[in-house]
Write a protein that holds these residues in place. Structure first.
Motif, PDB file in Angstrom:
ATOM      1  N   UNK A 141      45.072  43.426  51.212  1.00 32.28           N
ATOM      2  CA  UNK A 141      46.822  43.820  50.968  1.00 32.28           C
ATOM      3  C   UNK A 141      47.377  42.947  49.720  1.00 32.28           C
ATOM      4  N   UNK A 142      48.422  42.485  49.773  1.00 33.53           N
ATOM      5  CA  UNK A 142      49.119  41.857  48.560  1.00 33.53           C
ATOM      6  C   UNK A 142      48.190  40.490  48.111  1.00 33.53           C
ATOM      7  N   UNK A 143      47.440  40.109  49.108  1.00 36.02           N
ATOM      8  CA  UNK A 143      46.744  38.874  48.748  1.00 36.02           C
ATOM      9  C   UNK A 143      45.844  39.269  47.511  1.00 36.02           C
ATOM     10  N   UNK A 144      45.324  40.231  47.753  1.00 43.61           N
ATOM     11  CA  UNK A 144      44.447  40.645  46.502  1.00 43.61           C
ATOM     12  C   UNK A 144      44.881  40.456  45.187  1.00 43.61           C
ATOM     13  N   UNK A 145      46.351  40.683  44.722  1.00 47.60           N
ATOM     14  CA  UNK A 145      46.868  40.626  43.390  1.00 47.60           C
ATOM     15  C   UNK A 145      46.711  39.312  42.876  1.00 47.60           C
ATOM     16  N   UNK A 146      46.508  38.208  43.810  1.00 49.78           N
ATOM     17  CA  UNK A 146      46.272  36.780  43.075  1.00 49.78           C
ATOM     18  C   UNK A 146      44.695  36.431  43.320  1.00 49.78           C
ATOM     19  N   UNK A 147      43.876  37.432  43.540  1.00 48.61           N
ATOM     20  CA  UNK A 147      42.443  37.316  43.570  1.00 48.61           C
ATOM     21  C   UNK A 147      41.718  37.475  42.354  1.00 48.61           C
ATOM     22  N   UNK A 148      41.045  36.543  41.607  1.00 50.25           N
ATOM     23  CA  UNK A 148      40.445  36.800  40.352  1.00 50.25           C
ATOM     24  C   UNK A 148      39.018  37.522  41.011  1.00 50.25           C
ATOM     25  N   UNK A 149      38.556  38.258  39.848  1.00 48.71           N
ATOM     26  CA  UNK A 149      37.267  39.104  39.727  1.00 48.71           C
ATOM     27  C   UNK A 149      36.389  38.595  38.421  1.00 48.71           C
ATOM     28  N   UNK A 150      35.189  38.199  38.517  1.00 49.75           N
ATOM     29  CA  UNK A 150      34.446  37.776  37.407  1.00 49.75           C
ATOM     30  C   UNK A 150      35.074  36.802  36.571  1.00 49.75           C
ATOM     31  N   UNK A 151      35.701  35.681  37.150  1.00 51.99           N
ATOM     32  CA  UNK A 151      36.360  34.710  36.697  1.00 51.99           C
ATOM     33  C   UNK A 151      37.516  34.737  35.966  1.00 51.99           C
ATOM     34  N   UNK A 152      38.200  35.772  36.120  1.00 54.67           N
ATOM     35  CA  UNK A 152      39.609  36.158  35.468  1.00 54.67           C
ATOM     36  C   UNK A 152      40.314  37.023  36.242  1.00 54.67           C
ATOM     37  N   UNK A 153      41.502  37.259  35.962  1.00 54.56           N
ATOM     38  CA  UNK A 153      42.764  38.026  36.808  1.00 54.56           C
ATOM     39  C   UNK A 153      42.630  39.515  36.237  1.00 54.56           C
ATOM     40  N   UNK A 154      42.773  40.400  37.065  1.00 55.26           N
ATOM     41  CA  UNK A 154      43.028  41.963  36.722  1.00 55.26           C
ATOM     42  C   UNK A 154      44.389  42.390  37.422  1.00 55.26           C
ATOM     43  N   UNK A 155      45.539  41.743  36.744  1.00 54.39           N
ATOM     44  CA  UNK A 155      46.566  42.216  37.465  1.00 54.39           C
ATOM     45  C   UNK A 155      47.048  43.816  37.560  1.00 54.39           C
ATOM     46  N   UNK A 156      46.983  44.403  36.335  1.00 57.93           N
ATOM     47  CA  UNK A 156      47.339  45.838  36.463  1.00 57.93           C
ATOM     48  C   UNK A 156      46.274  46.658  37.288  1.00 57.93           C
ATOM     49  N   UNK A 157      45.013  46.483  37.198  1.00 59.80           N
ATOM     50  CA  UNK A 157      44.302  46.978  38.178  1.00 59.80           C
ATOM     51  C   UNK A 157      44.267  46.568  39.835  1.00 59.80           C
ATOM     52  N   UNK A 158      44.746  45.573  39.922  1.00 59.00           N
ATOM     53  CA  UNK A 158      45.154  45.139  41.402  1.00 59.00           C
ATOM     54  C   UNK A 158      46.471  45.958  41.758  1.00 59.00           C
TER      55      UNK A 158
END
Length: 288
Positions: free
Chosen positions: A109-126
């Motif tokens: 859910x909302x916790x995924x917004x702050x979760x990085x992937x591949x060592x950086x953030x993807x805010x718009x995709x989240x």
């Protein structure tokens, strides 16, 4: 005597003629002045009726060219459709669309917004994955394609802004859709960062927004783009240099946003990279 009388008669005739000419000139001048005053008052009345006196009158050049922009956008989407119609006709998850963004949005859910992937953030995709996390799974890929197409269209329309010193925006849009690799990069959630990254050079050369709403919207969009991909690490010093040159509050605010976003991405990449390297070495040691 006759000669003198003739000269007197000619002199009187010349004075009478000059007097008549001067009278005509005065009459014409008065009439011309009256016409000019009437035209001026009519124009002044028209302007005062069409716009309030305390509101600035917008020129045609400052208005957005909606007809041209929407026409070019429609043509560009048509070319994209012809190049890869399956994206629109048979939408499916692409790369990390399903395994990362959809799965984590559904579970965290909302916790995924702050979760990085591949060592950086993807805010718009989240944000996009979280927005459509409750719709039926069958329609999830279609929703992703629609969302990314809207973002791509917003970038295209930005090229036609009067704030930009872009002379041939239609040519730039054409380049976007005819690039050999563009059929894979565009219109999927995973690669959305490459689309939004095009806004960075546009903001660097654009004039500042004139309204408070425009400033707020640009600031929020810049922060979201800065936390989508690692481009903000490189863009941050460029916006700082821009702020030093322009010396305006808006430019300084934009520089602060990019420094903040770039710093978050930098330290996230540094920390996540160190953790990944440590785990890799641990697995190699256990294997040995």
């Amino acid at each position: 005597g006759l000669v003198g009388s003739e000269m007197c008669i000619r002199d009187r005739s010349r004075r009478r003629f000059d007097g008549k000419i001067e009278g005509w000139v005065r009459v014409l001048s008065r009439r011309q002045a009256a016409v000019r005053i009437a035209v001026f008052r009519l124009c002044n009345f028209t302007v005062s009726r069409s716009s309030p006196s305390n509101a600035p009158v917008k020129s045609v050049a400052s208005q957005y060219p909606w007809v041209l922009a929407l026409g070019v956008l429609a043509a560009a989407l048509g070319v994209a459709w012809l190049r890869r119609p399956a994206v629109f006709q048979n939408a499916q998850f692409w790369a990390e669309d399903g395994s990362v963004f959809f799965a984590q949005a559904a579970s965290l859910k909302l916790k995924a917004l702050a979760l990085p992937h591949a060592d950086y953030h993807h805010l718009i995709q989240r944000l996009g994955a979280g927005m459509f996390s409750e719709i039926p799974l069958l329609w999830m890929p279609t929703a992703y394609v629609v969302a990314t197409t809207l973002v791509w269209s917003a970038v295209v329309l930005m090229l036609f802004s009067r704030r930009l010193p872009v002379k041939w925006p239609a040519v730039m849009v054409l380049v976007m859709v005819v690039l050999p690799s563009s059929n894979e990069v565009w219109f999927n959630l995973t690669n959305l960062q490459w689309t939004t990254a095009l806004l960075i050079p546009l903001w660097l050369v654009a004039d500042e927004p004139k309204t408070k709403a425009g400033i707020v919207f640009q600031s929020l969009a810049a922060f979201a783009v800065g936390l989508t991909g690692v481009f903000s690490i490189v863009a941050a010093p460029l916006f700082v240099f821009r702020a030093l040159v322009k010396r305006t509050a808006v430019a300084g605010g934009m520089a602060g946003i990019w420094v903040l976003a770039g710093g978050i991405q930098f330290f996230t990449a540094k920390g996540e990279g160190a953790v990944s390297y440590t785990h890799l070495r641990a697995h190699e040691t256990e294997a040995d």
